[in-house]
Design an enzyme around this catalytic site. Structure first.
Site, mmCIF file in Angstrom:
data_model
loop_
_atom_site.group_PDB
_atom_site.id
_atom_site.type_symbol
_atom_site.label_atom_id
_atom_site.label_comp_id
_atom_site.label_asym_id
_atom_site.label_seq_id
_atom_site.Cartn_x
_atom_site.Cartn_y
_atom_site.Cartn_z
ATOM 1 N N HIS A 1 39.360 38.564 44.245
ATOM 2 C CA HIS A 1 38.392 38.428 45.041
ATOM 3 C C HIS A 1 36.969 39.519 44.451
ATOM 4 O O HIS A 1 37.206 40.150 43.336
ATOM 5 C CB HIS A 1 38.535 39.675 46.800
ATOM 6 C CG HIS A 1 39.353 41.104 46.103
ATOM 7 N ND1 HIS A 1 40.542 40.606 45.830
ATOM 8 C CD2 HIS A 1 38.506 41.717 45.811
ATOM 9 C CE1 HIS A 1 41.061 41.901 45.818
ATOM 10 N NE2 HIS A 1 39.560 42.372 46.125
ATOM 11 N N MET A 2 35.761 38.823 44.568
ATOM 12 C CA MET A 2 35.004 39.920 43.503
ATOM 13 C C MET A 2 33.792 40.754 44.779
ATOM 14 O O MET A 2 33.880 40.161 45.522
ATOM 15 C CB MET A 2 33.820 38.402 42.918
ATOM 16 C CG MET A 2 33.012 38.644 42.587
ATOM 17 S SD MET A 2 31.728 37.680 41.823
ATOM 18 C CE MET A 2 32.689 37.835 40.190
ATOM 19 N N VAL B 1 44.848 44.005 47.037
ATOM 20 C CA VAL B 1 45.021 43.037 47.412
ATOM 21 C C VAL B 1 44.806 41.815 46.394
ATOM 22 O O VAL B 1 43.806 41.781 45.887
ATOM 23 C CB VAL B 1 43.707 42.782 49.127
ATOM 24 C CG1 VAL B 1 44.032 41.147 49.022
ATOM 25 C CG2 VAL B 1 43.216 43.369 49.447
ATOM 26 N N ASP C 1 33.048 43.802 53.396
ATOM 27 C CA ASP C 1 34.681 44.953 53.188
ATOM 28 C C ASP C 1 34.812 45.628 54.615
ATOM 29 O O ASP C 1 34.019 46.270 54.329
ATOM 30 C CB ASP C 1 33.823 45.165 51.775
ATOM 31 C CG ASP C 1 35.599 45.926 51.052
ATOM 32 O OD1 ASP C 1 36.458 45.742 50.393
ATOM 33 O OD2 ASP C 1 35.842 46.877 51.899
ATOM 34 N N ILE C 2 36.224 46.005 54.599
ATOM 35 C CA ILE C 2 36.376 46.164 56.360
ATOM 36 C C ILE C 2 36.205 48.432 55.488
ATOM 37 O O ILE C 2 35.741 48.687 56.921
ATOM 38 C CB ILE C 2 37.580 46.310 56.274
ATOM 39 C CG1 ILE C 2 37.959 46.745 57.682
ATOM 40 C CG2 ILE C 2 38.909 47.108 55.628
ATOM 41 C CD1 ILE C 2 39.153 46.219 58.194
#
Ligand code: 5GP
Ligand code: ZN
Length: 114
Positions: A100-101, A96, A30-31
């Site tokens: 996603h997990m 987003v 993750d960013i």
């Protein structure tokens, strides 16, 4: 899907620190990490959220979980523990819209949730 940030990462068109990838899923850091280990695991195919899942996606969703387990071990947090989160739409905090997990670990998670 055009204009989807995660589709671009999966296609290699946007940079990300990818930790695992196969023909069904891609996992990357993750960013904006909220814990020492914060990885996102996504299906390679664009699915906007859990709301768009069909019965045909059941094996893929199972694969998302076994991939999470494998990455937890790879990142050294399997024994200490970790949290898996899938946010959906506004109340779930989804920002987003490519399913996603989140895999969060490396520190003790706060509880209760919500
Ligand atoms: P959500 O809020 O939808 O459950 O989680 C979206 C996550 O994606 C957030 O934790 C956010 O930091 C992360 N994110 C958003 N854009 C990017 C990006 O371009 N690259 C990476 N690696 N993570 C991103
Ligand atoms: Zn996408």
């Amino acid at each position: 899907m055009r204009d989807c940030v995660f589709c671009k990462i999966i296609a290699g068109e946007s940079p990300a620190k990818i930790v695992f990838r196969d023909e069904q899923v891609t996992a990357f850091y993750d960013i904006h990490p909220v814990s020492p280990v914060h990885i996102l695991i996504t299906p390679n195919r664009h699915i906007a959220s859990v709301n768009q899942l069909t019965e045909e996606d059941e094996a893929l969703m199972g694969h998302l979980f076994t991939t999470a387990k494998r990455i937890a071990a790879q990142e050294g947090v399997a024994e200490s523990g970790y949290r898996l989160i899938v946010n959906t739409n506004a109340h779930g905090g989804q920002t987003v819209f490519h399913l996603h997990m989140h895999l969060l670990g490396g520190s003790r998670m706060k509880y209760p949730m919500g």
